[in-house]
Design an enzyme around this catalytic site. Structure first.
Site, PDB file in Angstrom:
ATOM      1  CG  HIS A   1      -3.480   0.645   8.872  1.00  0.00           C
ATOM      2  ND1 HIS A   1      -3.640  -0.647   8.415  1.00  0.00           N
ATOM      3  CD2 HIS A   1      -4.442   0.834   9.805  1.00  0.00           C
ATOM      4  CE1 HIS A   1      -4.655  -1.209   9.070  1.00  0.00           C
ATOM      5  NE2 HIS A   1      -5.148  -0.337   9.908  1.00  0.00           N
TER       6      HIS A   1
ATOM      7  CE1 TYR B   1       4.194   1.517   8.313  1.00  0.00           C
ATOM      8  CE2 TYR B   1       3.348   3.094   9.914  1.00  0.00           C
ATOM      9  CZ  TYR B   1       3.172   2.323   8.785  1.00  0.00           C
ATOM     10  OH  TYR B   1       1.974   2.344   8.115  1.00  0.00           O
TER      11      TYR B   1
ATOM     12  NE  ARG C   1      -0.875  -0.133   4.933  1.00  0.00           N
ATOM     13  CZ  ARG C   1       0.071   0.424   5.666  1.00  0.00           C
ATOM     14  NH1 ARG C   1       0.683   1.515   5.258  1.00  0.00           N
ATOM     15  NH2 ARG C   1       0.434  -0.110   6.822  1.00  0.00           N
TER      16      ARG C   1
HETATM   17  C1  LIG Z   1      -9.277  -8.501  16.330  1.00  0.00           C
HETATM   18  C2  LIG Z   1      -8.633  -7.175  16.050  1.00  0.00           C
HETATM   19  N1  LIG Z   1      -7.466  -6.875  16.652  1.00  0.00           N
HETATM   20  C3  LIG Z   1      -6.863  -5.691  16.399  1.00  0.00           C
HETATM   21  C4  LIG Z   1      -7.446  -4.780  15.541  1.00  0.00           C
HETATM   22  C5  LIG Z   1      -6.769  -3.444  15.252  1.00  0.00           C
HETATM   23  N2  LIG Z   1      -6.216  -3.452  13.917  1.00  0.00           N
HETATM   24  C6  LIG Z   1      -6.861  -2.868  12.890  1.00  0.00           C
HETATM   25  S1  LIG Z   1      -6.061  -3.063  11.435  1.00  0.00           S
HETATM   26  C7  LIG Z   1      -4.814  -3.945  12.152  1.00  0.00           C
HETATM   27  C8  LIG Z   1      -3.670  -4.468  11.328  1.00  0.00           C
HETATM   28  C9  LIG Z   1      -4.091  -5.440  10.297  1.00  0.00           C
HETATM   29  O1  LIG Z   1      -3.047  -5.697   9.405  1.00  0.00           O
HETATM   30  P1  LIG Z   1      -3.194  -6.712   8.209  1.00  0.00           P
HETATM   31  O2  LIG Z   1      -3.991  -7.880   8.645  1.00  0.00           O
HETATM   32  O3  LIG Z   1      -1.847  -6.989   7.679  1.00  0.00           O
HETATM   33  O4  LIG Z   1      -4.079  -5.946   7.140  1.00  0.00           O
HETATM   34  P2  LIG Z   1      -3.832  -4.615   6.305  1.00  0.00           P
HETATM   35  O5  LIG Z   1      -4.469  -3.493   7.083  1.00  0.00           O
HETATM   36  O6  LIG Z   1      -2.368  -4.423   6.125  1.00  0.00           O
HETATM   37  O7  LIG Z   1      -4.524  -4.799   5.015  1.00  0.00           O
HETATM   38  C10 LIG Z   1      -5.040  -4.072  13.525  1.00  0.00           C
HETATM   39  C11 LIG Z   1      -4.136  -4.779  14.443  1.00  0.00           C
HETATM   40  C12 LIG Z   1      -8.686  -5.131  14.956  1.00  0.00           C
HETATM   41  N3  LIG Z   1      -9.303  -4.335  14.076  1.00  0.00           N
HETATM   42  N4  LIG Z   1      -9.236  -6.337  15.209  1.00  0.00           N
END
Ligand SMILES: Cc1ncc(C[n+]2csc(CCOP(=O)(O)OP(=O)(O)O)c2C)c(N)n1
Length: 375
Positions: A270, A279, A266
């Site tokens: 985020h 980062y 991306r």
């Molecule tokens: C169960 C849960 N834990 C923590 C979060 C907070 N959170 C939102 S996005 C994220 C990171 C997700 O990263 P990834 O799975 O790699 O997806 P990307 O956003 O990079 O597409 C986190 C930890 C959440 N939404 N749900």
């Protein structure tokens, strides 16, 4: 990167599965192919290209709206268009799509109006209501919960004797959740027609992929569930389409699910609440931009004499006008009452939500509506 095909036989998931830790690329950044082209007409290629451009322009508009205080938080997808469009292009109308919060391109392709996607990010509950004839589940914010839903839906289709498949998107971070394990395990046991589409964009918010898991790849996790897992160049829309299509075909034939690790990136934060400069290096972003998914498909179409610079320019202009209209329509919507954010989970509002609603109303009476101007 490239996987050579033998003779003139199209490369299959099995071929790639053998060298499972090397991402499969079919379309190179300069528009040349490493093997036979997938069976896609010029119109289909142009349709893929259009949705990718729509997603890019939508992203730009949505981020700007948020920065101007005209939209809530937004999760941009720029850079990940091919991973989403290539895979979702392999869906049939009756198949179900299970998005997380970044799959605007896949959802638009499968029939969700752009205006609805904008409504969702504007906090308008109607944005979660998918049209009746569009098989898309609501956005899943809790990481990885959609994985088990997608397996359940595919299993249900199987029990009903249908050959409908499900496509579920999640990130590299999502693979650390229990739901990922449970979903893949169940799908392996019941051989559901599910494609697990991990968009490995190398970060879960600020957490780099290497700190997420000590697995050499995400794809290899499939092996422990007795299913096939492959790495695909997620910025290559043709490879994404080819591999997802075949995974669906095998799934429908009862041969089970597939895990696809789409390596992509991306370009933006985020979400608009994140500052990626804290980062990661801008040099890394620039490197990925050299492998831009939209440019790559454009180069290919030009090499096939089905596209030219004039058409490209006209397309961007047309899409900019389309998205300007989406924004105009969004902003012309009447403001929604604050009660709505408490309304749709329970048939009767429980006491704690009633208390919170009363508190919010008091707050607004005293300080004004912080959400004013949102539609
Ligand atoms: C169960 C849960 N834990 C923590 C979060 C907070 N959170 C939102 S996005 C994220 C990171 C997700 O990263 P990834 O799975 O790699 O997806 P990307 O956003 O990079 O597409 C986190 C930890 C959440 N939404 N749900």
């Amino acid at each position: 990167m490239a996987t050579k095909s033998k003779a003139n036989k199209p490369v299959t998931v099995k071929d790639v599965f053998k060298n499972k830790f090397t991402p499969y690329t079919l379309l190179n950044p300069d528009g040349t192919l490493n093997g036979p082209a997938p069976d896609l007409s010029p119109e289909q290629l142009q349709a893929m290209h259009r949705v990718m451009v729509e997603a890019r322009v939508f992203d730009e508009r949505a981020v700007n709206l948020q920065r101007q205080g005209r939209l809530g938080t937004f999760a941009p997808l720029s850079g990940q268009e091919a991973a989403q469009v290539g895979s979702a292009f392999a869906l049939r109308k009756t198949d179900w799509l299970f998005p997380s919060y970044r799959e605007h391109a896949a959802c638009a392709l499968h029939g969700q109006p752009w205006l609805d996607i904008l409504k969702y990010w504007g906090g308008n509950e109607d944005g979660s209501r998918v049209p009746d004839d569009v098989n898309i589940f609501p956005v899943a914010i809790p990481i990885a919960t959609q994985i088990i839903h997608a397996v359940g839906a595919a299993w249900a289709a199987k029990i009903q004797g249908k050959d409908d498949a499900t496509l579920v998107f999640f990130g590299d971070g999502g693979t650390s959740e229990g739901d990922f394990h449970e979903g893949l395990n169940f799908a392996g046991v019941f051989k559901t027609a599910t494609v697990f589409l991990c968009q490995n964009n190398f970060y879960a918010i600020s957490l780099p992929r290497e700190s997420q898991t000590s697995s050499e790849s995400i794809a290899q996790k499939a092996i422990s569930y007795g299913i096939e897992g492959i790495q695909v160049d997620g910025n290559d829309v043709l490879a994404m389409y080819q591999m997802t299509k075949e995974a669906f075909d095998r799934g429908r034939a009862g041969e089970g699910p597939t895990l696809i690790e789409a390596q992509t990136y991306r370009y933006g934060p985020h979400t608009t609440a994140d500052d990626p400069t804290r980062y990661r290096d801008s040099a890394e972003v620039d490197q990925w931009k050299e492998r831009d998914p939209i440019e790559r498909l454009k180069n290919y179409m030009i090499s096939q004499s089905i596209w030219d610079d004039g058409k490209e320019e006209a397309l961007w202009e047309d899409v900019r006008a389309q998205m300007a209209k989406v924004v105009e329509d969004y902003e012309a919507l009447p403001e929604r009452p604050v009660e709505e954010i408490f309304k749709y989970t329970f048939e009767e509002m429980p006491w704690h939500l009633e208390e919170q609603l009363a508190e919010l109303k008091d707050f607004i009476a005293e300080y004004g509506n912080p959400n004013e101007g949102h539609h």
